[in-house]
Design an enzyme around this catalytic site. Sequence first.
Site, short mmCIF file in Angstrom:
data_model
loop_
_atom_site.label_atom_id
_atom_site.label_comp_id
_atom_site.label_asym_id
_atom_site.label_seq_id
_atom_site.Cartn_x
_atom_site.Cartn_y
_atom_site.Cartn_z
N HIS A 160 2.56 -8.66 6.63
CA HIS A 160 3.00 -7.39 6.04
C HIS A 160 3.35 -6.33 7.07
CE1 HIS A 160 -1.33 -6.58 6.63
NE2 HIS A 160 -0.95 -5.32 6.76
C1 UD1 Z 1 -0.69 -0.36 4.48
C2 UD1 Z 1 -1.18 0.20 5.81
C3 UD1 Z 1 -1.46 -0.95 6.77
C4 UD1 Z 1 -2.43 -1.95 6.14
C5 UD1 Z 1 -1.90 -2.42 4.79
C6 UD1 Z 1 -2.93 -3.27 4.11
C7 UD1 Z 1 -0.32 2.39 6.56
C8 UD1 Z 1 0.65 3.06 7.42
N1 UD1 Z 1 -0.17 1.04 6.43
O1 UD1 Z 1 0.53 -1.04 4.73
O2 UD1 Z 1 -2.06 -0.44 7.94
O3 UD1 Z 1 -2.54 -3.04 7.00
O4 UD1 Z 1 -1.65 -1.25 3.96
O5 UD1 Z 1 -2.37 -4.04 3.09
O6 UD1 Z 1 -1.18 3.01 5.99
N2 UD1 Z 1 3.63 -1.55 -2.51
C9 UD1 Z 1 3.62 -1.95 -3.83
N3 UD1 Z 1 2.44 -1.88 -4.49
C10 UD1 Z 1 1.28 -1.40 -3.94
C11 UD1 Z 1 1.33 -1.00 -2.61
C12 UD1 Z 1 2.51 -1.08 -1.91
O7 UD1 Z 1 4.61 -2.38 -4.37
O8 UD1 Z 1 0.25 -1.36 -4.62
C13 UD1 Z 1 4.91 -1.68 -1.75
C14 UD1 Z 1 5.80 -0.45 -1.86
O9 UD1 Z 1 7.12 -0.86 -1.89
C15 UD1 Z 1 5.50 0.27 -0.57
C16 UD1 Z 1 5.25 -0.87 0.40
O10 UD1 Z 1 4.61 -1.86 -0.39
O11 UD1 Z 1 6.55 1.10 -0.18
C17 UD1 Z 1 4.38 -0.52 1.57
O12 UD1 Z 1 3.13 0.09 1.15
P1 UD1 Z 1 2.32 1.08 2.15
O13 UD1 Z 1 1.02 1.44 1.57
O14 UD1 Z 1 3.22 2.19 2.59
O15 UD1 Z 1 2.14 0.21 3.43
P2 UD1 Z 1 1.58 -1.27 3.58
O16 UD1 Z 1 2.65 -2.11 4.15
O17 UD1 Z 1 0.94 -1.69 2.31
N1 UDP Z 2 -6.87 -10.11 1.19
C1 UDP Z 2 -7.06 -10.53 -0.12
N2 UDP Z 2 -6.01 -11.10 -0.79
C2 UDP Z 2 -4.79 -11.31 -0.20
C3 UDP Z 2 -4.63 -10.89 1.15
C4 UDP Z 2 -5.69 -10.28 1.81
O1 UDP Z 2 -8.14 -10.39 -0.68
O2 UDP Z 2 -3.88 -11.84 -0.86
C5 UDP Z 2 -8.00 -9.45 1.89
C6 UDP Z 2 -8.38 -10.12 3.20
O3 UDP Z 2 -9.30 -11.09 3.06
C7 UDP Z 2 -8.91 -8.97 4.01
C8 UDP Z 2 -8.12 -7.79 3.54
O4 UDP Z 2 -7.55 -8.15 2.29
O5 UDP Z 2 -10.26 -8.77 3.73
C9 UDP Z 2 -7.09 -7.46 4.60
O6 UDP Z 2 -6.12 -6.70 4.07
P1 UDP Z 2 -4.70 -6.59 4.71
O7 UDP Z 2 -4.33 -7.80 5.48
O8 UDP Z 2 -3.82 -6.16 3.61
O9 UDP Z 2 -4.89 -5.32 5.68
P2 UDP Z 2 -5.19 -5.16 7.23
O10 UDP Z 2 -6.50 -5.76 7.51
O11 UDP Z 2 -4.07 -5.80 7.98
O12 UDP Z 2 -5.16 -3.69 7.42
#
Ligand code: UD1
Ligand code: UDP
Length: 368
Positions: free
Chosen positions: A209
């Site tokens: 991601h």
């Molecule tokens: C965010 C965090 C990242 C973390 C990740 C965990 C920041 C800058 N990034 O990244 O550090 O590793 O979460 O998963 O805070 N979206 C949906 N549904 C949701 C959430 C997101 O559709 O419930 C889509 C939207 O199109 C959105 C995109 O995902 O624009 C990105 O979501 P965002 O929370 O901005 O960043 P992540 O890539 O999820």
């Molecule tokens: N995770 C989950 N389901 C998924 C992907 C991730 O439960 O489909 C859990 C994973 O085990 C970990 C956490 O979400 O505990 C990590 O989240 P993510 O990779 O989104 O964020 P990051 O750690 O990179 O910030």
Amino acid sequence: MSDNNPKIHLVVGARPNYIKANPVYQALEELNQFDLKLINTGQHYDHNMSSLFFDELGMKSPDIDLEVGSGRHGKQTAKILERYEKVLYDDTPDLVIVFGDVNSTIACSLAAVKLHIPTSHVEAGLRSFDRTMPEEINRILTDQISDLLFITCPNAADNLTKEGISEAKIHFVGNTMIDSLVQFLPHFERSSIQDKLGVTKPYALLTFHRPSNVDNEINLAKLVRALEETTALLNCIFPIHPRTRKMLKEYGLLDALESNPRFFITEPIGYTDFMCLQKKADIVLTDSGGIQEESTFFSIPCLTIRDNTERPITITQGTNKVIGTSYNNIPTEVKGVLSEKIDTNRCPELWDGKAAKRISKIISTWFN
Ligand code: UD1
Ligand code: UDP
């Protein structure tokens, strides 16, 4: 509980936050000394990125939901800052606790510090030294303005002191994400997700991601091609993050993945099922932060498809290998790792399921 108990806000907003925060909430609640409130910014909002985790972790419903949703960095961070500041005026806590490195982390700590409310950062001091990552900026700024910094590994203390942060603020407590893992370990055994997906071993578990991997068309196309080649070696389970699904669709790359019988494509999976798949995986391919740590705890080989990691302890004392972002090396690296013998006796110090209890003790002493 009395009306004079110190008030604490715990702030969550994105998937990894819930997993890190829940044990801390539980440990503070156990002390029965604090008036606790759970604040959810709503940075993540899909059921399988948010409320599903509250249900599975047995976490209480948020006391306050800021419902900020998605947006560009400036807009999202500003929205959280503005909405949380209003909460802080209405219900001023004595301490705000933030987790990890997401936009909700910096926005809420900034709102608090401007109102002279002490802030505590759980998972402080991690550094990738790559300022193109939004998380690195969030980490550096949150640490600079926090009063209590809880770290997962000794090397984080060096990072913090080099940035001029006083040693007195830093507490090495272990890893609260591993606390959740240890607490829910028996549940992972009971999951039937592998049968439900109909996937046989050997299999790799994939998660991607990071904007650097998935927002750039050329990079994402190269990654998909390398993963397709990898299916010659083993099955690949790929729970797709919403950001990644959006980009795969936009670049016309999703169909190729979905039509390959060696790929098991799913929506993001709930915690118990995901952890079951991770525990039984032959290898994990990821750009996640948390999964580098969990795979180390499970002694499952992890290839991190990034140019760096803020979690080097998962390399020196774990099963992680950072293999860069040329992508075409992925099948060879997978082959190499599968033929290696893993040292299963390594686990970073204090990753023992008791980090949150250490945190609650330190917070209790700090208030006294
Ligand atoms: C965010 C965090 C990242 C973390 C990740 C965990 C920041 C800058 N990034 O990244 O550090 O590793 O979460 O998963 O805070 N979206 C949906 N549904 C949701 C959430 C997101 O559709 O419930 C889509 C939207 O199109 C959105 C995109 O995902 O624009 C990105 O979501 P965002 O929370 O901005 O960043 P992540 O890539 O999820
Ligand atoms: N995770 C989950 N389901 C998924 C992907 C991730 O439960 O489909 C859990 C994973 O085990 C970990 C956490 O979400 O505990 C990590 O989240 P993510 O990779 O989104 O964020 P990051 O750690 O990179 O910030």
